[in-house]
Structure formats: C-alpha cells, structure tokens
Design a protein around this motif. Structure first.
Motif, PDB file in Angstrom:
ATOM      1  N   ARG A   1      64.810 -31.211 -83.109  1.00 50.81           N
ATOM      2  CA  ARG A   1      63.978 -32.326 -83.631  1.00 50.81           C
ATOM      3  C   ARG A   1      64.890 -33.378 -84.465  1.00 50.81           C
ATOM      4  O   ARG A   1      64.322 -34.485 -84.958  1.00 50.81           O
ATOM      5  N   GLY A   2      65.987 -32.896 -84.910  1.00 46.40           N
ATOM      6  CA  GLY A   2      67.124 -33.775 -85.463  1.00 46.40           C
ATOM      7  C   GLY A   2      66.888 -33.875 -86.965  1.00 46.40           C
ATOM      8  O   GLY A   2      65.829 -33.196 -87.528  1.00 46.40           O
ATOM      9  N   GLY A   3      67.701 -34.830 -87.626  1.00 49.43           N
ATOM     10  CA  GLY A   3      67.537 -35.080 -88.898  1.00 49.43           C
ATOM     11  C   GLY A   3      68.108 -34.020 -89.810  1.00 49.43           C
ATOM     12  O   GLY A   3      68.684 -33.180 -89.383  1.00 49.43           O
ATOM     13  N   PRO A   4      67.798 -34.248 -91.186  1.00 51.92           N
ATOM     14  CA  PRO A   4      68.251 -33.091 -92.056  1.00 51.92           C
ATOM     15  C   PRO A   4      67.479 -31.918 -92.126  1.00 51.92           C
ATOM     16  O   PRO A   4      66.482 -31.663 -91.968  1.00 51.92           O
TER      17      PRO A   4
ATOM     18  N   PRO B   1      68.139 -38.892 -84.836  1.00 48.59           N
ATOM     19  CA  PRO B   1      69.555 -38.661 -85.466  1.00 48.59           C
ATOM     20  C   PRO B   1      69.733 -37.019 -85.144  1.00 48.59           C
ATOM     21  O   PRO B   1      68.677 -36.465 -85.276  1.00 48.59           O
ATOM     22  N   ARG B   2      70.957 -36.789 -84.850  1.00 46.33           N
ATOM     23  CA  ARG B   2      71.143 -35.474 -84.893  1.00 46.33           C
ATOM     24  C   ARG B   2      71.042 -34.680 -85.876  1.00 46.33           C
ATOM     25  O   ARG B   2      70.976 -35.002 -86.926  1.00 46.33           O
ATOM     26  N   ALA B   3      70.829 -33.531 -85.632  1.00 47.09           N
ATOM     27  CA  ALA B   3      70.417 -32.286 -86.741  1.00 47.09           C
ATOM     28  C   ALA B   3      71.612 -32.316 -87.782  1.00 47.09           C
ATOM     29  O   ALA B   3      72.842 -32.443 -87.377  1.00 47.09           O
ATOM     30  N   GLU B   4      71.345 -32.468 -89.317  1.00 45.53           N
ATOM     31  CA  GLU B   4      72.233 -32.321 -90.240  1.00 45.53           C
ATOM     32  C   GLU B   4      72.170 -31.181 -91.101  1.00 45.53           C
ATOM     33  O   GLU B   4      71.023 -31.142 -91.827  1.00 45.53           O
ATOM     34  N   LEU B   5      72.840 -30.054 -91.006  1.00 46.36           N
ATOM     35  CA  LEU B   5      72.673 -29.073 -92.038  1.00 46.36           C
ATOM     36  C   LEU B   5      72.852 -29.255 -93.432  1.00 46.36           C
ATOM     37  O   LEU B   5      74.127 -29.913 -94.036  1.00 46.36           O
ATOM     38  N   VAL B   6      71.772 -29.201 -94.222  1.00 38.71           N
ATOM     39  CA  VAL B   6      71.994 -29.306 -95.842  1.00 38.71           C
ATOM     40  C   VAL B   6      71.739 -28.007 -96.526  1.00 38.71           C
ATOM     41  O   VAL B   6      70.875 -27.493 -96.332  1.00 38.71           O
ATOM     42  N   TRP B   7      72.940 -27.563 -97.158  1.00 42.06           N
ATOM     43  CA  TRP B   7      72.752 -26.244 -97.498  1.00 42.06           C
ATOM     44  C   TRP B   7      72.295 -26.317 -98.984  1.00 42.06           C
ATOM     45  O   TRP B   7      72.625 -27.040 -99.883  1.00 42.06           O
TER      46      TRP B   7
ATOM     47  N   ILE C   1      59.143 -22.740 -91.425  1.00 43.34           N
ATOM     48  CA  ILE C   1      58.786 -23.406 -92.476  1.00 43.34           C
ATOM     49  C   ILE C   1      57.873 -24.748 -91.981  1.00 43.34           C
ATOM     50  O   ILE C   1      58.127 -25.383 -90.891  1.00 43.34           O
ATOM     51  N   VAL C   2      56.930 -25.186 -92.667  1.00 46.31           N
ATOM     52  CA  VAL C   2      56.097 -26.313 -92.528  1.00 46.31           C
ATOM     53  C   VAL C   2      56.876 -27.506 -92.452  1.00 46.31           C
ATOM     54  O   VAL C   2      57.730 -27.568 -93.654  1.00 46.31           O
ATOM     55  N   PRO C   3      57.020 -28.425 -91.628  1.00 44.55           N
ATOM     56  CA  PRO C   3      57.996 -29.593 -91.857  1.00 44.55           C
ATOM     57  C   PRO C   3      57.759 -30.445 -93.079  1.00 44.55           C
ATOM     58  O   PRO C   3      58.425 -30.658 -93.715  1.00 44.55           O
ATOM     59  N   ALA C   4      56.739 -30.529 -93.533  1.00 39.79           N
ATOM     60  CA  ALA C   4      56.381 -31.384 -94.611  1.00 39.79           C
ATOM     61  C   ALA C   4      56.729 -30.594 -96.065  1.00 39.79           C
ATOM     62  O   ALA C   4      57.427 -31.157 -96.896  1.00 39.79           O
ATOM     63  N   LYS C   5      56.642 -29.276 -96.135  1.00 37.07           N
ATOM     64  CA  LYS C   5      57.248 -28.504 -97.022  1.00 37.07           C
ATOM     65  C   LYS C   5      58.884 -28.437 -97.177  1.00 37.07           C
ATOM     66  O   LYS C   5      59.535 -28.635 -98.230  1.00 37.07           O
ATOM     67  N   GLU C   6      59.533 -28.474 -95.780  1.00 33.15           N
ATOM     68  CA  GLU C   6      61.032 -28.660 -95.803  1.00 33.15           C
ATOM     69  C   GLU C   6      61.456 -29.889 -96.321  1.00 33.15           C
ATOM     70  O   GLU C   6      62.278 -30.120 -96.953  1.00 33.15           O
ATOM     71  N   GLN C   7      60.464 -30.812 -95.943  1.00 37.59           N
ATOM     72  CA  GLN C   7      61.194 -32.396 -96.339  1.00 37.59           C
ATOM     73  C   GLN C   7      60.769 -32.379 -98.090  1.00 37.59           C
ATOM     74  O   GLN C   7      61.838 -32.911 -98.681  1.00 37.59           O
TER      75      GLN C   7
ATOM     76  N   LEU D   1      63.801 -30.517 -99.454  1.00 39.16           N
ATOM     77  CA  LEU D   1      65.083 -31.358 -99.321  1.00 39.16           C
ATOM     78  C   LEU D   1      65.206 -32.709-100.395  1.00 39.16           C
ATOM     79  O   LEU D   1      66.200 -32.938-100.826  1.00 39.16           O
ATOM     80  N   SER D   2      63.897 -33.132-100.520  1.00 38.85           N
ATOM     81  CA  SER D   2      64.095 -34.405-101.457  1.00 38.85           C
ATOM     82  C   SER D   2      64.172 -33.928-102.849  1.00 38.85           C
ATOM     83  O   SER D   2      64.878 -34.503-103.661  1.00 38.85           O
ATOM     84  N   ALA D   3      63.759 -32.800-103.157  1.00 36.28           N
ATOM     85  CA  ALA D   3      63.592 -32.325-104.734  1.00 36.28           C
ATOM     86  C   ALA D   3      65.083 -31.609-104.857  1.00 36.28           C
ATOM     87  O   ALA D   3      65.397 -31.717-106.079  1.00 36.28           O
ATOM     88  N   LEU D   4      65.809 -31.143-103.695  1.00 34.02           N
ATOM     89  CA  LEU D   4      66.841 -30.062-104.258  1.00 34.02           C
ATOM     90  C   LEU D   4      68.260 -30.655-103.943  1.00 34.02           C
ATOM     91  O   LEU D   4      69.253 -30.104-104.131  1.00 34.02           O
ATOM     92  N   THR D   5      68.108 -31.661-103.190  1.00 36.21           N
ATOM     93  CA  THR D   5      69.483 -32.330-102.632  1.00 36.21           C
ATOM     94  C   THR D   5      69.491 -33.650-103.151  1.00 36.21           C
ATOM     95  O   THR D   5      68.790 -34.540-103.629  1.00 36.21           O
TER      96      THR D   5
END
Length: 351
Positions: free
Chosen positions: A176-179, A244-250, A338-344, A347-351
């Motif tokens: 699915r790509g993206g962060p 966009p290609r998948a980007e791993l955000v640790w 994980i539900v996509p909305a929760k993942e987003q 990512l927005s809150a923690l990175t």
C-alpha cells in the motif's frame, strides 16, 4: 511409506502433503473437506475427527507406517484419534506448539521445560487456551504409546498459503506504500520458520521413526525485526498504482504500549511485534539445538518473503474489505493488522 495426514489441506498440512508426495510416499488425508481443496495425488477421506464413526470408517481395513497430526486442537480429539489408530499405524507425529510450555513466552524454553497442566482426558469443547496443546500431547502419548510418538513443538510458522495473516499482512501493508509504522527495536532478534522447512524436517523424522520431542523453529536470531520488515519492503517494491513506496518509520515500544485509546496490541495489531516487556522476554529464545542436530535446516527469510509475495500476487486480492480498509480472508474479517486510520494517527502523533 504410507502416511496418514490428519488435516492435510491447509497451510501446514498442505506443506506436509506436498513434501510427502514429492518424495513418492502414499498419502491419505483426513479432514472435513470444507476449508481448502486437497492436493492432487492424495487419497482424500472427508469426515469429522470428533466423530467416532467417521474415524472408524477411515481406519477400517487400513494400516499406515506413519500418522502426522496437524489438526488436533482439543485433548479429546487427540485421544480419540490415538485410541483408534494405535492398531492401524506404526508411528504418530503430533504437531504441537511452543504454546504448550508453561514458561513461554516469558522465558527461554528447551524440550525439557515444563508443560501447562492439562490432562489427557480433558472433556471436549473446551474454550481456547494454550494449555490444550499440552493436553493433546499427553493424550497421544498415553493412548497411542509414548514409545511410538514424536512431538514437534512448532514456533512461528510463515510462508506461502499462510492462513494466520502475519507475513501476508506485512507484505500487503508494504504494497500500500507510504509511511509504515515499524514498532519497537529493529535489532530485536526473531525466530520464524518457513512452513516448508518444518514439513521437510517433519517428514524426515517421521520416516526415521524418531520419538520424544523437538522444539522445531528457526535458530534464535535467524532474522531481526528490522531485517524482516526491510526485506518485506524490498520484495514488494514499488506500488502498482503509483503511490509512494513504503517507508519504515520506527517508533519505540514505550509510546505504543502507553495506556489510552491508541495503545497498540502486540502480535495482533502489528503482527510479530514482541516488545521488550517481561511477559514476552522469551518469545524468540526457544532452544533448537536438538532439532538442528537431527537435521533441521532453515532457508533465508528473503526466500520465504519472495515466495509468499509471489503466492499473494497469484492468489489476487483477498475477498471483501471492511469499513477501515482492512482486507478479509475468504469472506471473514482480517484477524491481523492495525486499522489504517489508527496507524496514521499514531504516525502523526509520535513522529
């Protein structure tokens, strides 16, 4: 050899059937015939293993060199099969799990670690628990005979035709790509075993008539979580639709485990994520020395990931999608991820 597979059509059972057929063995499968098609070349017998009549029909006039049981979930099932098969087979391999050990996943385990206390004569239809596998083991050993029984305690099985949705979920998430939310420590060592390597070893030791027990998973540290996710990303490549290609955000364990509505469930929401907490300290520390000495060999994870992605692309999209965009499996809601909305949100809150 003449081999009876109790199961034989889904994931692990399918891998055993393919391996045994490939070696020229005669293979009989016994399953309900509902979930998956039996492989061409097997003698397929359909029935309920909970039905004494169905199992009696299976064994009548038959004798097998080896039984490989991949499907018993209840001690009563294992007991009934073992009783009826003890005069119709020479050897019984029961595929159990690391879940049978009382100390797992909090502590490292060996073949001699204590099992959960669950008796062989546990009544049928028990609610799911890890202890049930220990009861199944005891039932087979008691009613078929420990001197003719082998227990294989499997670790985390992955690979083509996987029905647990762990490796497939990560591959499809990368597609699915993206962060991509990558949880915890990328250096965290894992133990994941390709289902085909498990089946190769299982057929080997069954044919040799081994007894006792083998912890059957990959050696500790055969891949790190960082290598696991990076390999999934590389195997999938660029999304087909131009995203966009998948980007791993640790993201470290702590923020993901913090209490609140966006706390993340290890294993379930982010498959195979075992954070550094005491209750999961031994998740990837099973001692495989005995199995390796008996011939267990494990292929590189990259090969498993490539072959699983090729199977997923050949299979096509999973059936139906829920309101959050999570794909189902054969009409059922997705059990992993994980539900996509929760993942987003995370990512927005923690990175």
């Amino acid at each position: 050899m003449k081999i009876l597979l109790l199961g034989g059509s889904s994931f692990l059972g399918r891998a055993f059937a393919a391996e045994a057929l490939g070696r020229g063995h005669e293979v009989t499968t016994f399953n309900r015939g509902r979930s998956h098609a039996d492989l061409p070349g097997v003698e397929a017998v359909h029935g309920e293993r909970d039905s004494a009549g169905d199992v009696e029909r299976l064994v009548r006039g038959q004798h097998w060199d080896a039984v490989i049981d991949t499907s018993a979930q209840q001690p009563a099932q294992a007991a009934a099969s073992a009783r009826l098969l003890r005069e119709h087979a020479g050897h019984y391999t029961f595929v159990s799990s690391v879940h049978a050990f009382a100390d797992w996943p909090a502590q490292a385990i060996t073949e001699d670690s204590p099992l959960h206390p669950c008796p062989a004569d546990t009544p049928p239809d028990q609610p799911f628990s890890s202890a049930l596998k220990a009861g199944c083991e005891r039932a087979v050993q008691e009613y078929f005979g420990a001197e003719r029984t082998l227990i294989l305690n499997s670790g985390m099985l992955i690979g083509p035709y996987e029905n647990g949705g762990r490796l497939p979920w990560w591959l499809e998430r990368m597609a699915r790509g993206g962060p991509v939310l990558a949880p915890g420590d990328p250096e965290r060592a894992m133990q994941v075993i390709d289902v085909r390597d498990f089946a190769v070893f299982g057929v080997d030791v069954a044919a040799a008539g081994h007894t006792g027990r083998y912890l059957t998973t990959a050696p500790a540290g055969n891949v790190t979580f960082g290598e696991f996710l990076a390999t999934c990303r590389e195997v999938v490549g660029e999304p087909d639709d131009g995203r966009p290609r998948a980007e791993l955000v640790w993201v470290p364990d702590g923020p993901l485990l913090a209490e609140g509505p966006d706390s993340v469930q290890p294993w379930l929401e982010l498959p195979l994520w075992a954070p550094a907490v005491p209750e999961l300290a031994g998740a990837w520390l099973a001692d495989t020395t005995r199995a390796q000495s008996a011939g267990l060999r494990c292929r590189p994870f990259a090969e498993t990931a490539r072959d699983t992605w090729a199977w997923l692309r050949q299979r096509g999209p999973a059936e139906d999608t829920d309101a959050d965009g999570r794909k189902g499996r054969q009409g059922a809601p997705h059990r992993q991820g994980i539900v996509p909305a929760k993942e987003q949100r995370l990512l927005s809150a923690l990175t």
